[in-house]
Design an enzyme around this catalytic site. Structure first.
Site: not given
Length: 267
Positions: A117, A137
């Site tokens: 990210e 995740e």
């Protein structure tokens, strides 16, 4: 602020920010995010800093993302509470942080979860040939909540992005290059040299023109074409009122390299 978990270096208009936790694969915990947030503010507010390079220490990882070992040690609720005051999100620049100066990610290994990210939040990505990208995740009960679920489908074809996100599969550097996610793939030994080459190429352009271009491309991304073209953005107005707006055509006419200052014209 003094830094324990990052290194901040500034030389010749270029700032290099290095996440310095190689023993944790440069994973980010709240104190690291606080330091990164301070570093990004420092870069944005420094008139002598025109471009930034973000990388990680060592050869194994750019960043493995959120430090799950730290979360397990102190408790997820404490990590969430510690992280919540930082509006810039994980890494200090993945959410509401706005900076129109260009940022290059030099990905020197794993860029996973929040590490991916952080790279996605940069403008240009240079990857070492052993780099790997992914949003794992969901495998630990989380989601890519610092922009990964939004930026990846905007960076590569939607179905391709969904395939990677819903399976939590990793993407090789070669695959990332094929999908247009990264700008260049090089051997690890050439990574920082290549990132600096990109930075120097950008620095040959007028800095206010670069910032105006980034702002127009970013703000106009979701706008209809004609309104996006006709809208005058803040950095475009700064560019038009600068010394560089005069210097560029003058240098071209005089057949010399321009001398950029990023300063407004004297009235």
């Amino acid at each position: 602020m003094s830094y324990e978990f990052i290194v901040y270096e500034h030389s010749d208009r270029i700032v290099t920010i290095t996440i310095n936790r190689p023993e944790r694969l440069n994973a980010v915990h709240p104190p690291t995010t606080d330091e990164l947030a301070d570093a990004w503010e420092r870069f944005r507010n420094d008139d002598d800093a025109w471009i930034a390079i973000l990388t990680g220490a060592g050869e194994r990882a750019f960043s493995a993302g959120n430090d799950l070992k730290y979360a397990a040690q102190v408790g997820s609720s404490k990590v969430t509470a510690a992280s919540s005051p930082q509006p810039g999100g994980l890494g200090g620049h993945t959410r509401t942080f706005t900076c129109w100066k260009p940022i290059i990610a030099a990905v020197n290994g794993y860029a996973l979860g929040g590490g991916f990210e952080m790279a996605l939040a940069c403008d240009v990505i240079i990857a070492a040939d052993h780099a790997r990208f992914g949003l794992p995740e969901p495998t630990v009960g989380f989601m890519a909540s610092s922009g990964g679920a939004q930026r990846l489908p905007r960076s590569i074809p939607f179905k391709v992005a969904m395939g990677y996100m819903l399976t939590a599969r990793q993407m090789s550097a070669a695959e990332a290059l094929r999908w247009g996610l990264v700008n260049e793939v090089v051997p690890h030994a050439e990574l920082m040299t290549t990132a600096h080459r990109w930075a120097e190429e950008i620095l040959r352009c007028a800095p206010l023109s670069i910032r105006a271009t980034k702002e127009a491309a970013t703000r106009g991304y979701d706008m209809p074409l004609i309104p996006a073209i006709e809208h005058l953005y803040h950095n475009q107005l700064l560019m038009m009122g600068s010394e560089d707006f005069v210097e560029g055509p003058l240098a071209f006419a005089e057949k010399r390299a321009p001398r950029w200052t990023a300063r407004p014209r004297a009235e």
